[in-house]
Design an enzyme around this catalytic site. Sequence first.
Site, short mmCIF file in Angstrom:
data_model
loop_
_atom_site.label_atom_id
_atom_site.label_comp_id
_atom_site.label_asym_id
_atom_site.label_seq_id
_atom_site.Cartn_x
_atom_site.Cartn_y
_atom_site.Cartn_z
CB THR A 40 12.48 -35.78 52.05
OG1 THR A 40 12.67 -34.39 52.01
CG2 THR A 40 11.44 -36.10 53.09
CE1 TYR A 53 10.99 -32.66 56.10
CE2 TYR A 53 13.09 -33.56 55.38
CZ TYR A 53 11.85 -33.02 55.10
OH TYR A 53 11.49 -32.83 53.79
CB THR A 119 11.06 -34.23 45.75
OG1 THR A 119 10.85 -33.38 46.88
CG2 THR A 119 10.77 -35.66 46.12
CG ASP A 120 13.57 -29.25 47.34
OD1 ASP A 120 12.41 -29.65 47.49
OD2 ASP A 120 14.20 -28.63 48.23
CE LYS A 192 8.82 -30.73 45.76
NZ LYS A 192 9.88 -30.73 46.78
CD GLU A 313 2.87 -13.28 22.74
OE1 GLU A 313 2.74 -12.11 23.14
OE2 GLU A 313 2.59 -14.28 23.43
N1 GLU Z 1 14.70 -30.13 50.30
C1 GLU Z 1 14.58 -31.54 50.37
C2 GLU Z 1 15.25 -32.21 49.17
O1 GLU Z 1 14.99 -31.94 48.04
C3 GLU Z 1 13.20 -31.85 50.58
C4 GLU Z 1 12.44 -32.31 49.43
C5 GLU Z 1 12.36 -33.80 49.35
O2 GLU Z 1 13.29 -34.56 49.28
O3 GLU Z 1 11.21 -34.17 49.34
O4 GLU Z 1 16.07 -33.04 49.40
#
Ligand code: GLU
Length: 356
Positions: A40, A53, A119-120, A192, A313
Amino acid sequence: MRLQHKTQFLLVILLTVVSWQYAAAQAKKPNVVILATGGTIAGAAATGTQAGYPSGAVTIDAMIAAVPGIKDLANIKGEQISNVGSQDMSFDIMLTLAKRINELGARNDVDGIVVTHGTDTMEETAFFLNLTVKTDKPVVMVGSMRPSTAVSADGPLNLYNGIGVAIDPNAKGRGVLVVMNDWIHAAHSLTKTSTTAIQTFMSPLRGVVGVATYGKNDFYNTPQWKHTTSSEFNVANVSKLPRVDIVFGCADMPADLIDASVANGAKGIVIAGVGNGNMNKASLDAAASAAKKGVVVVRSSRVATGTVGRNVEVNDDELGFIASDELNPQKSRILLSLALLKSRTKDELQNLFTSY
Ligand code: GLU
């Protein structure tokens, strides 16, 4: 000397002094290489308020140009490694990244490395690099939750702060770091936690490593697990990783998902178990039978925080399982994929999960 010649002569002297001073200032600044992978932070929407986007639409040069003052911090060079949304991050790209960082880390003219990333799957690449890069120079990952075109885009400041951490001698020796929304996280601990909020990354069990404020940093913690220069994993000659699947635990979990993994050639299976890495009786039986066939079964948890303890467990000794300790399923998968590059005993594998 005629007046005109004198003026020209003085002008030449002035320009020479100014360019010497400029060259001296450049030489004093640290050198940082940004390796861009997409996400992103490189995403662009049609308007400033649009939720949808495409990721990975903006090049690294355009990203650097969009951050005021960034070139005052360091001499910056950008390289485009890939330009994907991180849902498409692959072991191929991770291997390319690790190898490139190892080349750059060995150079005298590189002081720090920044990786831009979606971020994914940021936590997976961060942990992979934490285990496979062989330098104590800062390796810092940054991303953003809002695309570059959004009102209040968070990417530019994250990138600025990422450079600020990459040039900070105090960042050395703390393993791969992730800088997002002013917080500095260790690769081992971050995860995340929100699909859309800019304060998405948390390090629930261990807390943040430090805080970054407009290029200045306060460090609070040094991660205690093995990483980078103390890691035994070396991917210099690796081009493919063994298949490791994650099976998600739930009430009335269908056990044949474990059988399907084995049938499809998985060398390892991570169970994202319920609670303390638990699964129902049918799945325990399927997992025990997979372990008997030589597939390494790691019990992790779908719960966001806490550890998965050995023989708590579930009788891991009897069933031949490994407990993931603090590693969540996605990071357990990274560690197991690297661990399975060579043959190891169950004890050795269990040890890895408490050392890395
Ligand atoms: N799906 C995108 C990615 O991981 C959006 C998440 C992001 O970068 O914030 O590139």
